[in-house]
Motif scaffolding. Structure first.
Motif, PDB file in Angstrom:
ATOM      1  N   GLY A  19       0.820  -1.205   0.000  1.00 19.85           N
ATOM      2  CA  GLY A  19       0.000   0.000   0.000  1.00 19.85           C
ATOM      3  C   GLY A  19       0.855   1.256   0.000  1.00 19.85           C
ATOM      4  O   GLY A  19       0.497   2.267  -0.620  1.00 19.85           O
ATOM      5  N   TYR A  58      -6.536   1.377   5.420  1.00 22.97           N
ATOM      6  CA  TYR A  58      -7.128   0.069   5.147  1.00 22.97           C
ATOM      7  C   TYR A  58      -7.634  -0.562   6.438  1.00 22.97           C
ATOM      8  O   TYR A  58      -6.991  -0.461   7.498  1.00 22.97           O
ATOM      9  CB  TYR A  58      -6.094  -0.870   4.522  1.00 22.97           C
ATOM     10  CG  TYR A  58      -5.671  -0.500   3.123  1.00 22.97           C
ATOM     11  CD1 TYR A  58      -6.352  -0.994   2.017  1.00 22.97           C
ATOM     12  CD2 TYR A  58      -4.590   0.348   2.906  1.00 22.97           C
ATOM     13  CE1 TYR A  58      -5.954  -0.669   0.726  1.00 22.97           C
ATOM     14  CE2 TYR A  58      -4.184   0.683   1.625  1.00 22.97           C
ATOM     15  CZ  TYR A  58      -4.868   0.177   0.530  1.00 22.97           C
ATOM     16  OH  TYR A  58      -4.478   0.507  -0.740  1.00 22.97           O
ATOM     17  N   PRO A 110      -9.424   0.886   0.232  1.00 21.43           N
ATOM     18  CA  PRO A 110      -9.164   1.736   1.401  1.00 21.43           C
ATOM     19  C   PRO A 110     -10.470   2.337   1.920  1.00 21.43           C
ATOM     20  O   PRO A 110     -11.343   2.708   1.126  1.00 21.43           O
ATOM     21  CB  PRO A 110      -8.240   2.829   0.851  1.00 21.43           C
ATOM     22  CG  PRO A 110      -7.707   2.309  -0.434  1.00 21.43           C
ATOM     23  CD  PRO A 110      -8.741   1.387  -0.983  1.00 21.43           C
ATOM     24  N   ARG A 125      -6.757  -1.474  -4.501  1.00 19.71           N
ATOM     25  CA  ARG A 125      -7.125  -2.759  -3.918  1.00 19.71           C
ATOM     26  C   ARG A 125      -5.893  -3.669  -3.883  1.00 19.71           C
ATOM     27  O   ARG A 125      -5.034  -3.597  -4.760  1.00 19.71           O
ATOM     28  CB  ARG A 125      -8.238  -3.404  -4.730  1.00 19.71           C
ATOM     29  CG  ARG A 125      -9.537  -2.605  -4.737  1.00 19.71           C
ATOM     30  CD  ARG A 125     -10.529  -3.157  -5.751  1.00 19.71           C
ATOM     31  NE  ARG A 125     -10.023  -3.053  -7.118  1.00 19.71           N
ATOM     32  CZ  ARG A 125     -10.666  -3.503  -8.185  1.00 19.71           C
ATOM     33  NH1 ARG A 125     -11.836  -4.093  -8.042  1.00 19.71           N
ATOM     34  NH2 ARG A 125     -10.139  -3.360  -9.389  1.00 19.71           N
TER      35      ARG A 125
END
Length: 394
Positions: free
Chosen positions: A283, A309, A316, A345
């Motif tokens: 991420g 997240y 998110p 995602r």
């Protein structure tokens, strides 16, 4: 918001004990993924005088020699001291095999968008990405220069230009800003470790570092040290040998060095030692990718992207953008564009960046190479999150 200020960032060489641990951890991740791209592993490492401790949790899908990997990394970095070297150090392991989780076995390359939507994250994360137009890599100037100095310090050791150096070292760069733009180099610090206190003496070491490290780093930089720049080279005297014999190390303890030198926010989670299914690692790469494309598209001079997240969700729960008053359009409009054109995602990130297969495609592994001199802004590696291929969508 301050317009005129001074900001300092630090970096360390690959021989710093914390970075040694990061590299061992990521070398283990590389080895797992080279054998099985769908391998699951999380590993941490700690080092001290003569001791390496490795703790790992993994699904038993690959045959990995943790001890041999650690010794190889130590040797590659160049530790040959009696107190710490790859041949004689004791290596302790705490290994736990995880129950195979069938939900984690997904091949993102063959998933439809609807199926990607069903792949939820299994750990909580709050990650940040940042970019600014202070350097051509779109990184803040202080950490960019600190990394360059640390890499050059290691390079002169590896090339035997300064054969008396040992692998451990630190750098620090302070930059004075005017109207939020770099104006001058305020200060430089280089801490270099050496084999013996008397060879060379401190004056000779300082002269050598100026000539072979500092001068080459700033040769092609637009902003160079001036007559008022404060330059410190081992200001506390000789630093003998360094490394784990001098101070301990731990995986994940250099997050600011791994990201933006604290010029921007970063997650509290370690980046190294985790396979690509960990959203707290990947991420952060996705957030950097988004921020960099915003700045590359000239939508802002500075951009910070925050992704939050929650366990059990694919997307998110929050996407926040901050451009610090430099945006050509509003932060809300940029957020809307990111939500429309960027896939945050988990499975989407892994798919776009090909994160499972990069260790096999990169000679000498992939993730270990990230573990020193920053995961963001590298120009000596082809990093998918450093591409600016989304500029056209804005």
């Amino acid at each position: 918001m301050k317009k005129d200020f001074m900001f300092t960032s630090e970096s360390v060489t690959e021989g710093h004990p914390d970075k040694l641990c990061d590299q061992i951890s990521d070398a283990i991740v590389d080895r797992f993924l080279q054998q099985d791209p769908f391998a699951r592993v999380v590993t941490e490492c700690a080092v001290s005088t003569g001791i390496v401790f490795i703790a790992a949790r993994f699904e038993p899908s690959a045959n990995v020699d943790f001890t041999n990997i650690a010794r190889q990394v130590i040797d590659d970095i160049g530790y040959e001291q009696k107190e710490f070297n790859g041949k004689t150090c004791s290596i302790l392991t705490s290994l736990k095999e995880l129950r195979v989780d069938e939900d984690r076995f997904f091949d993102e390359k063959n998933l439809s968008d609807e199926q990607i939507e069903k792949i939820a994250v299994k750990n909580q994360a709050n990650v940040f990405g940042f970019a600014c137009n202070q350097t051509y890599s779109l990184m803040p100037l202080p950490i960019w220069l600190a990394h360059k100095l640390a890499k050059q310090l290691s390079e002169v050791r590896r090339q035997n230009t300064l054969s008396y150096l040992t692998p451990d070292g630190k750098t620090q760069v302070g930059v004075e800003y005017r109207n939020r733009r770099p104006y001058r180099i305020h200060s430089l610090t280089v801490i270099a470790s050496q084999n013996k206190a008397s060879k060379p003496d401190l004056k000779q070491l300082q002269d050598d570092i100026r000539e072979t490290v500092i001068q080459p780093v700033f040769e092609n930089e637009e902003i160079k040290p001036d007559e008022n720049t404060r330059i410190f080279i081992n200001p506390d005297g000789p630093f003998i040998k360094g490394g784990p014999a001098a101070h301990s190390g731990l995986t994940g303890r250099k997050n600011a060095i791994d990201t933006y030198g604290e010029y921007a926010k970063h997650s509290g989670s370690a980046l190294s030692g985790k396979d690509p299914v960990r959203i707290d690692r990947v991420g952060a790469y996705a957030a950097r990718y988004a921020a960099k494309n915003v700045v590359a598209a000239n939508l802002a001079d500075e951009c910070e992207v925050q992704l939050s997240y929650s366990i059990g969700l694919a997307r998110p729960v929050s996407i926040q953008v901050e451009t610090f008053g430099t945006g050509k359009i509003s932060d809300e409009e940029i957020t809307t564009l990111l939500e429309k054109y960027f896939d945050f995602r988990l499975a989407g990130i892994i798919k776009q960046f090909n994160l499972r297969y990069l260790p096999s495609l990169s000679k000498g592994g992939f993730y270990r190479k990230l573990a020193a001199y920053g995961h963001m802004g590298k120009v000596d590696m082809e990093l998918p999150w450093e591409k600016t291929d989304k500029v056209g969508v804005f």
